[in-house]
Design an enzyme around this catalytic site. Sequence first.
Site, PDB file in Angstrom:
ATOM      1  N   CYS A 135       1.115  -1.196   0.004  1.00  7.94           N
ATOM      2  CA  CYS A 135       0.193  -0.059  -0.136  1.00  7.94           C
ATOM      3  C   CYS A 135       0.697   1.394  -0.030  1.00  7.94           C
ATOM      4  O   CYS A 135       1.598   1.662   1.249  1.00  7.94           O
ATOM      5  CB  CYS A 135      -1.053  -0.108   1.064  1.00  7.94           C
ATOM      6  SG  CYS A 135      -1.931   1.422   1.264  1.00  7.94           S
ATOM      7  N   CYS A 138      -0.325   4.077   1.927  1.00 11.07           N
ATOM      8  CA  CYS A 138      -0.337   4.044   3.645  1.00 11.07           C
ATOM      9  C   CYS A 138       1.249   4.309   3.927  1.00 11.07           C
ATOM     10  O   CYS A 138       1.437   4.841   5.137  1.00 11.07           O
ATOM     11  CB  CYS A 138      -0.591   2.540   4.084  1.00 11.07           C
ATOM     12  SG  CYS A 138      -1.929   1.694   3.187  1.00 11.07           S
ATOM     13  N   ASP A 139       2.212   3.692   3.381  1.00 13.44           N
ATOM     14  CA  ASP A 139       3.504   3.596   3.516  1.00 13.44           C
ATOM     15  C   ASP A 139       4.633   4.392   2.901  1.00 13.44           C
ATOM     16  O   ASP A 139       5.742   4.656   3.132  1.00 13.44           O
ATOM     17  CB  ASP A 139       4.056   2.004   3.482  1.00 13.44           C
ATOM     18  CG  ASP A 139       3.235   1.176   4.379  1.00 13.44           C
ATOM     19  OD1 ASP A 139       2.782   1.718   5.605  1.00 13.44           O
ATOM     20  OD2 ASP A 139       2.944   0.028   4.010  1.00 13.44           O
TER      21      ASP A 139
END
Length: 311
Positions: A135, A138-139
């Site tokens: 992701c 997300c990261d």
Amino acid sequence: MTTKVKSLIIGSGPAGYTAAIYLARAGVSSVLFEGQQPGGQLTQTTTIENFPGFPDGVDGFQLMDNMRRQAVNVGADLRNGVVTAINLSQRPFVATLDSGDTIEADTVIVATGASAKYLGLPDEKKYAGQGVSACATCDGFFYRKKVVAVVGGGDTACEEAHYLSNLANKVYMIVRKDHLRASAAMQRRVNEKDNIEILYNTNTLGLFGDGGVQGAHLVRHKGTPEAQEFDIAIDGFFLAIGHRPNTDFLGGQLKLDGQGYILTQPDGSTATSVPGVFAAGDVADPRYRQAVAAAGTGCRAALDAEKYLAR
Ligand code: NDP
């Protein structure tokens, strides 16, 4: 504790929330369990430009929050919790939650979506949370001014590579074929970025690094006489090779296709192989996998469940 409802909705993506909106407005007692990732996959994307009704695009998290609030406003009962098992051989159906509570329901709408696929390399597990991610939104933040690789050549891979290219100094795309599968629009966005380099005909053999990913072992033209192994130095390794439907909790009680997607009836309804159980969204959609399509099947599943209950 046991709760009894007419309809149990499992999953909180566009399909689940739409089904909840329809059932609440129809006055059918129902409860929706949101699962491990309330809002589903879209909460991890950036701007969505192809969901009708948002002329300037809409942030994925915002879109799902809107759907959630709309469901609450019309009276839907949304709850935290993961359905870990379900018995579809008895009536009413009985679902077990991670809390140990049970739900009895006359109909079930399965809208559990799909999860990111991994290559299956031992190094993906070894470096989980230490440079391996599925992701980018997300990261990606952790890779500012670093070098990352994205595996895959579809729309997701292009979207993730494009997103990461605004943070990282350099983004490799590792593509196993000699072309991208992504739409022309997505390919154009990637090609416009100077810091994205596409490695075609390339597969990943493994990762290396002390205490985190520092590079990837790759092979060009794998399995041919021209096969050529080489390494790239990277700090992050992002998977974007598609998704697998979340059906494990069903324990084989519904008919699935060869890829694990729930099979619905050939009449075009959302009915599954078990009467009273309906499937909506990506968990039953190997072909389109679009948010708007998922919302559409959520509507259809709610109408199908309502009709079944009326009978
Ligand atoms: P896709 O299935 O479309 O693409 C998967 C990609 O990963 C392909 O390039 C595939 O290669 C590659 N791949 C699969 N398995 C492996 C493997 N073991 N090793 C290496 N590469 C592998 O998945 P997406 O998640 O990209 O997209 C899913 C759906 O969602 C599509 O319909 C897409 O259009 C849609 N989507 C739309 C977006 C938008 O419109 N904004 C954004 C994101 C997704 P190969 O081509 O060789 O099979």
